[in-house]
Write a protein that holds these residues in place. Structure first.
Motif, PDB file in Angstrom:
ATOM      1  N   ALA A  97       0.844  -1.198   0.000  1.00 49.95           N
ATOM      2  CA  ALA A  97       0.000   0.000   0.000  1.00 49.95           C
ATOM      3  C   ALA A  97       0.878   1.246   0.000  1.00 49.95           C
ATOM      4  N   VAL A  98       0.418   2.277  -0.717  1.00 48.75           N
ATOM      5  CA  VAL A  98       1.162   3.533  -0.771  1.00 48.75           C
ATOM      6  C   VAL A  98       0.386   4.603  -0.009  1.00 48.75           C
ATOM      7  N   VAL A  99       1.122   5.453   0.706  1.00 45.53           N
ATOM      8  CA  VAL A  99       0.535   6.584   1.421  1.00 45.53           C
ATOM      9  C   VAL A  99       1.133   7.836   0.803  1.00 45.53           C
ATOM     10  N   VAL A 100       0.254   8.754   0.364  1.00 43.15           N
ATOM     11  CA  VAL A 100       0.688   9.901  -0.424  1.00 43.15           C
ATOM     12  C   VAL A 100      -0.022  11.158   0.047  1.00 43.15           C
TER      13      VAL A 100
ATOM     14  N   ILE B 261      -0.438   9.328  -8.084  1.00 48.34           N
ATOM     15  CA  ILE B 261      -1.462   9.556  -7.055  1.00 48.34           C
ATOM     16  C   ILE B 261      -1.295  10.945  -6.437  1.00 48.34           C
ATOM     17  N   SER B 262      -0.059  11.389  -6.238  1.00 50.93           N
ATOM     18  CA  SER B 262       0.167  12.683  -5.579  1.00 50.93           C
ATOM     19  C   SER B 262      -0.303  13.862  -6.440  1.00 50.93           C
ATOM     20  N   ARG B 263      -0.505  13.670  -7.719  1.00 53.15           N
ATOM     21  CA  ARG B 263      -1.039  14.725  -8.595  1.00 53.15           C
ATOM     22  C   ARG B 263      -2.558  14.836  -8.496  1.00 53.15           C
ATOM     23  N   ARG B 264      -3.210  13.930  -7.802  1.00 54.19           N
ATOM     24  CA  ARG B 264      -4.667  13.903  -7.707  1.00 54.19           C
ATOM     25  C   ARG B 264      -5.153  14.677  -6.488  1.00 54.19           C
ATOM     26  N   THR B 265      -6.390  15.114  -6.561  1.00 55.03           N
ATOM     27  CA  THR B 265      -7.049  15.720  -5.398  1.00 55.03           C
ATOM     28  C   THR B 265      -7.927  14.653  -4.750  1.00 55.03           C
ATOM     29  N   ALA B 266      -8.412  14.948  -3.569  1.00 57.92           N
ATOM     30  CA  ALA B 266      -9.284  13.999  -2.868  1.00 57.92           C
ATOM     31  C   ALA B 266     -10.545  13.740  -3.678  1.00 57.92           C
ATOM     32  N   ASP B 267     -11.111  14.780  -4.274  1.00 65.83           N
ATOM     33  CA  ASP B 267     -12.335  14.611  -5.074  1.00 65.83           C
ATOM     34  C   ASP B 267     -12.101  13.683  -6.260  1.00 65.83           C
TER      35      ASP B 267
END
Length: 175
Positions: free
Chosen positions: A78-81, A124-130
């Motif tokens: 699992a990755v945490v970002v 993933i880090s380029r994404r927003t929560a939405d």
């Protein structure tokens, strides 16, 4: 002396009709066989696809996937970002599983795991929560990760086939 036929019996019909039917069946089977041979020859991926001979030599032949063989699933750590939400610090924990053709493919993909993991973290880090919480966002992310894995492991689709088949999410937690 010639035999006299009994009244009411007719002479036996000639056997040429049976011979004619057999000849028609043989010709029809030959035509069907020629048609099948032509179809197989024209669908051969090595001939007549317009690629230069050097380009053909570089790309592997696509394998035919045996429908009876189940795919191999390769769970990743699992990755945490940190997410790209402006003005707010948000995190995502994402569990990913790769669906590959077989165990041999999984071993090949493992050789590239540091680069694959780095690419996944960046994507993933380029994404927003939405984006991560919407179905469309998840589908786009899965497609991007699939392309990343295929490209990094040098298993890009060739004529619609790649041994790296899918990216599946086992968990997505946004905080």
């Amino acid at each position: 002396m010639a035999k006299a036929e009994a009244p009411g019996t007719e002479p036996a019909p000639p056997k040429s009709k049976k011979l004619l039917i057999i000849a028609i069946v043989v010709v029809a089977l030959a035509a069907i066989g020629a048609g099948v041979a032509f179809m197989l020859k024209s669908s051969n991926p090595e001939e007549g696809d317009g690629e230069a001979p050097a380009a053909k030599a570089e790309k592997p032949k696509p394998k035919k996937k045996d429908a009876a063989t189940p795919p191999t699933f390769m769970p990743l750590e699992a990755v945490v970002v940190n997410l790209a939400d402006p003005g707010v610090t948000r995190y995502a924990q994402v569990g990913i599983t790769l669906q590959v053709e077989d165990a041999k493919t999984a071993e090949e993909v493992k050789k590239f795991m540091p680069a694959i993991r780095s690419g996944i973290l960046m994507a993933i880090s380029r994404r927003t929560a939405d984006e991560l919480l919407s179905a469309e966002g998840k589908e786009k992310l899965a497609a991007e990760i699939l392309e990343l894995v295929q490209k990094t492991a040098d298993m890009e689709p060739y004529k619609g086939y790649s041994p790296v088949e899918a990216v599946l999410f086992s968990s997505i937690i946004v905080q």
